[in-house]
Design an enzyme around this catalytic site. Structure first.
Site, PDB file in Angstrom:
ATOM      1  N   HIS A   1       0.824  -1.207   0.000  1.00  0.00           N
ATOM      2  CA  HIS A   1       0.000   0.000   0.000  1.00  0.00           C
ATOM      3  C   HIS A   1       0.859   1.258   0.000  1.00  0.00           C
ATOM      4  O   HIS A   1       0.396   2.318  -0.427  1.00  0.00           O
ATOM      5  CB  HIS A   1      -0.964  -0.025   1.177  1.00  0.00           C
ATOM      6  CG  HIS A   1      -2.066  -1.014   0.986  1.00  0.00           C
ATOM      7  ND1 HIS A   1      -3.171  -0.736   0.210  1.00  0.00           N
ATOM      8  CD2 HIS A   1      -2.206  -2.287   1.392  1.00  0.00           C
ATOM      9  CE1 HIS A   1      -3.962  -1.797   0.185  1.00  0.00           C
ATOM     10  NE2 HIS A   1      -3.394  -2.750   0.880  1.00  0.00           N
TER      11      HIS A   1
ATOM     12  N   ARG B   1     -15.870   1.293  -3.025  1.00  0.00           N
ATOM     13  CA  ARG B   1     -15.770  -0.139  -2.712  1.00  0.00           C
ATOM     14  C   ARG B   1     -16.087  -0.324  -1.234  1.00  0.00           C
ATOM     15  O   ARG B   1     -15.500   0.345  -0.377  1.00  0.00           O
ATOM     16  CB  ARG B   1     -14.363  -0.654  -3.012  1.00  0.00           C
ATOM     17  CG  ARG B   1     -14.184  -2.137  -2.674  1.00  0.00           C
ATOM     18  CD  ARG B   1     -12.806  -2.641  -3.080  1.00  0.00           C
ATOM     19  NE  ARG B   1     -11.733  -2.060  -2.295  1.00  0.00           N
ATOM     20  CZ  ARG B   1     -10.434  -2.202  -2.569  1.00  0.00           C
ATOM     21  NH1 ARG B   1     -10.063  -2.881  -3.643  1.00  0.00           N
ATOM     22  NH2 ARG B   1      -9.513  -1.657  -1.811  1.00  0.00           N
TER      23      ARG B   1
ATOM     24  N   GLU C   1     -12.192 -10.308  -9.260  1.00  0.00           N
ATOM     25  CA  GLU C   1     -10.793 -10.482  -8.847  1.00  0.00           C
ATOM     26  C   GLU C   1     -10.470 -11.925  -8.471  1.00  0.00           C
ATOM     27  O   GLU C   1      -9.421 -12.197  -7.898  1.00  0.00           O
ATOM     28  CB  GLU C   1     -10.464  -9.541  -7.683  1.00  0.00           C
ATOM     29  CG  GLU C   1     -11.484  -9.555  -6.567  1.00  0.00           C
ATOM     30  CD  GLU C   1     -11.304  -8.400  -5.580  1.00  0.00           C
ATOM     31  OE1 GLU C   1     -10.202  -7.838  -5.511  1.00  0.00           O
ATOM     32  OE2 GLU C   1     -12.276  -8.070  -4.884  1.00  0.00           O
TER      33      GLU C   1
ATOM     34  N   ASN D   1      -4.829  -6.811  -9.376  1.00  0.00           N
ATOM     35  CA  ASN D   1      -3.818  -7.229  -8.396  1.00  0.00           C
ATOM     36  C   ASN D   1      -4.184  -8.597  -7.810  1.00  0.00           C
ATOM     37  O   ASN D   1      -3.396  -9.541  -7.830  1.00  0.00           O
ATOM     38  CB  ASN D   1      -3.713  -6.198  -7.266  1.00  0.00           C
ATOM     39  CG  ASN D   1      -3.409  -4.804  -7.775  1.00  0.00           C
ATOM     40  OD1 ASN D   1      -3.065  -4.624  -8.932  1.00  0.00           O
ATOM     41  ND2 ASN D   1      -3.539  -3.818  -6.912  1.00  0.00           N
ATOM     42  N   ASP D   2      -5.410  -8.687  -7.294  1.00  0.00           N
ATOM     43  CA  ASP D   2      -5.835  -9.973  -6.725  1.00  0.00           C
ATOM     44  C   ASP D   2      -6.136 -11.003  -7.800  1.00  0.00           C
ATOM     45  O   ASP D   2      -5.922 -12.200  -7.594  1.00  0.00           O
ATOM     46  CB  ASP D   2      -7.064  -9.777  -5.835  1.00  0.00           C
ATOM     47  CG  ASP D   2      -6.680  -9.489  -4.387  1.00  0.00           C
ATOM     48  OD1 ASP D   2      -5.592  -9.903  -3.979  1.00  0.00           O
ATOM     49  OD2 ASP D   2      -7.476  -8.849  -3.677  1.00  0.00           O
TER      50      ASP D   2
ATOM     51  N   ARG E   1       0.881 -12.079  -3.490  1.00  0.00           N
ATOM     52  CA  ARG E   1       1.479 -10.857  -4.037  1.00  0.00           C
ATOM     53  C   ARG E   1       2.199 -10.027  -2.984  1.00  0.00           C
ATOM     54  O   ARG E   1       2.911  -9.081  -3.323  1.00  0.00           O
ATOM     55  CB  ARG E   1       0.409 -10.010  -4.731  1.00  0.00           C
ATOM     56  CG  ARG E   1      -0.689  -9.446  -3.856  1.00  0.00           C
ATOM     57  CD  ARG E   1      -1.758  -8.800  -4.729  1.00  0.00           C
ATOM     58  NE  ARG E   1      -2.891  -8.292  -3.992  1.00  0.00           N
ATOM     59  CZ  ARG E   1      -3.045  -7.017  -3.643  1.00  0.00           C
ATOM     60  NH1 ARG E   1      -2.123  -6.140  -3.982  1.00  0.00           N
ATOM     61  NH2 ARG E   1      -4.105  -6.620  -2.976  1.00  0.00           N
TER      62      ARG E   1
ATOM     63  N   CYS F   1      -9.755  -1.504 -12.225  1.00  0.00           N
ATOM     64  CA  CYS F   1      -9.291  -0.596 -11.175  1.00  0.00           C
ATOM     65  C   CYS F   1      -7.999  -1.079 -10.526  1.00  0.00           C
ATOM     66  O   CYS F   1      -7.486  -0.441  -9.614  1.00  0.00           O
ATOM     67  CB  CYS F   1     -10.371  -0.388 -10.116  1.00  0.00           C
ATOM     68  SG  CYS F   1     -10.780  -1.875  -9.174  1.00  0.00           S
TER      69      CYS F   1
END
Length: 536
Positions: free
Chosen positions: A187, A328, A426, A449-450, A460, A497
């Site tokens: 993050h 979200r 995802e 990402n996921d 990840r 996204c």
């Protein structure tokens, strides 16, 4: 000159003084004092300074994130008042030093709160006590409260940075992030992309570099400590070239994101809180494609109330002035842990109790957030998006709860709009049943990402597996294309996204496959707009 090598989280060049992210804990020693009145007065002076610092932090947090965090600092200040009687007793009756009295009081209070098995709220307050006590202890040892408040622009170094630790940073003073641990998918890396500043991870720069001049090269992954004149001149020139490139991109502000053949794409921004809205506006985003609402929870020491969340969502909706804002719902678990949720330790948290699984298991938390979102919808254009969906029943239950919340608001004569509902794609499961899911929602947003993590079976967050983590893996790209096609078969618009949304190597492919929207870090919007406008 010393040179250190790390992994690139975000590209760019930064030059400035190095500052170390302070996380120092005070070592407390027990000693007797002669003048107990003076010793207690020393404590009271330190407490007053601590409360002044908390008030300033609250003001800053209110501007950056919203009123929720401001109220947390007020609560901390009030909790500190409860220290007085115990500290006075230890200092005056036992003739012991203020530092020991504060530490002993904090320890006793934490034990008392942790023993309240029937009161989870008070148990959660135990974690706050340590933070409050440490602030007073540091002041007693001469600290002025300026550890992570900078009077000048700095290169910020740390062992690692948790999402909650970045919340109250004065982002205008941070030129670059460099961490000794972490990963390129952390993050901190996402925050750097939002702020458009270079970031490195796994870079073994010693802590004693603080105060020295440094250069962060976000292209090669190098850090230069006390650079020589030749190196400094080279990077000043490179930084100027990057700034000139940015000026040229600014000429695209206000222009449509449309190909030469007339195909329009919505370019939206990802944000973590109110403080990111300036970046959204500066980079001319057409809307917000991902508001990570979990940062409201990460920045709080207790569950944010409905009103606190409402104020944050309303502020974003109003500031975006009618532009679309996709929020979200709460996405914690896995790498995003929050103490007051009291989540059990899991052997494999990425596959465990997280995101929508928490919301559908603890519906009171979910309903509070949904009520806040629907109330805020009256002040702008809010869409609601559910993360980590793997089954049709999950979407149906989410929609049922939304209907129940709307019925409650209607009965209470509270205004709201009928928000569009969407889901994150995802997981491979969601891709494979995308046709059924598309019939239930208004939009899809692909979290690459996921999706990469679950498709390739790779954690990840594990820095040892970065060479195996391939976001361009053919299976991932095929899953994205399948999702776009499934969505369009049912008149469901599809966006991306995840980090791939800003990947210039894939922009042309995404547009050719029919993507409707790309959401990304604000700093990536103008470069991607240029690519799309240059397409036939």
């Amino acid at each position: 000159m010393e040179i250190f090598k790390g992994k690139v989280s975000y590209k760019g060049v930064a030059i400035g003084k190095i500052a170390e992210m302070a996380k120092n804990e005070v070592v407390v020693r027990r000693s007797h004092v002669e003048d107990v009145e003076a010793e207690f007065a020393r404590y009271m002076e330190a407490k007053t300074k601590a409360q002044e610092q908390l008030a300033k932090l609250g003001e800053h947090a209110a501007k950056e994130i919203g009123p929720a965090e401001a109220e947390v600092f007020e609560v901390h200040s009030m909790m500190l008042d409860d220290f007085d009687d115990q500290v006075e007793e230890i200092v005056k009756e036992q003739t012991l030093n203020a530092e020991f009295a504060v530490a002993e009081t904090a320890d006793n209070t934490k034990k008392m709160l942790q023993a309240m098995d029937d009161n989870p709220y008070m148990q959660a307050r135990a974690a706050d006590i340590g933070d409050i006590a440490n602030r007073v202890l540091k002041i007693l040892n001469g600290w002025d409260g300026e550890d992570n408040s900078f009077t000048e622009e700095v290169l910020l170094f740390a062992n690692d940075l948790a999402p909650s630790e970045t919340v109250t940073l004065d982002k205008s003073k941070v030129l670059a992030f460099v961490t000794r641990e972490g990963s390129t998918n952390s993050h901190t890396a996402i925050l750097a992309r939002t702020m458009n500043i270079p970031a490195l991870c796994q870079c073994p720069v010693p802590a004693d570099a603080a105060g020295k001049m440094g250069i962060v090269d976000g292209f090669t992954g190098q850090v230069f400590i006390d650079p020589d004149e030749e190196t400094l001149a080279k990077y000043i020139k490179q930084r100027e070239a990057e700034q000139e490139k940015q000026k040229l991109l600014l000429e695209l502000k206000g222009k449509e994101t449309v190909t030469k053949s007339g195909r329009k794409i919505k370019l939206y921004a990802n944000i973590g809180g109110i403080g990111d809205l300036n970046f959204v506006k500066e980079n001319d985003a057409a809307g917000i494609g991902l508001f990570r609402s979990e940062f409201l929870y990460l920045s709080s020491n207790d569950f944010p109330s409905e009103d606190e969340q409402f104020q944050a969502y309303r502020t974003v909706a109003e500031m975006m002035a009618g532009k679309e804002v996709v929020v979200r719902t709460l996405d914690i678990g896995a790498d995003k842990q929050i103490d007051y949720f009291n989540l059990d330790k899991e052997d494999n948290p990425a596959l465990g109790y997280r995101a929508i699984r928490i919301c559908l298991s603890q519906e009171d938390i979910f309903r509070t957030q949904l009520r806040a979102l629907y109330r805020a919808s009256a002040y702008g254009n809010i869409d609601i998006m559910f993360p980590m969906i793997t089954s049709v029943w999950e979407v149906k239950r989410c929609k049922e709860i939304c209907e129940e919340v709307k019925a409650e608001l209607t009965a209470q004569s509270i205004p709201f709009k009928d928000c569009s509902l969407g889901i994150m794609i995802e997981t491979p499961a969601a891709v494979l049943i995308a046709d059924e899911l598309a019939e239930l929602v208004d939009f899809f947003s692909i979290g690459t990402n996921d999706l990469t993590q679950y498709t390739c079976a790779i954690d990840r967050q594990n820095q040892h597996l970065e060479r195996f983590f391939d976001a361009h893996h053919p299976a991932v790209l095929k899953a994205i294309r399948m999702t776009i096609e499934a969505g369009h078969r049912h008149n469901t618009w599809v966006g991306i996204c995840g980090e791939l949304g800003a990947d210039p190597e894939l922009t042309t492919s995404f547009v050719e496959w029919g993507i409707d929207e790309l959401s990304m870090s604000p700093s990536s919007i103008l470069p991607v707009r240029k690519i799309i406008r240059d397409m036939d």
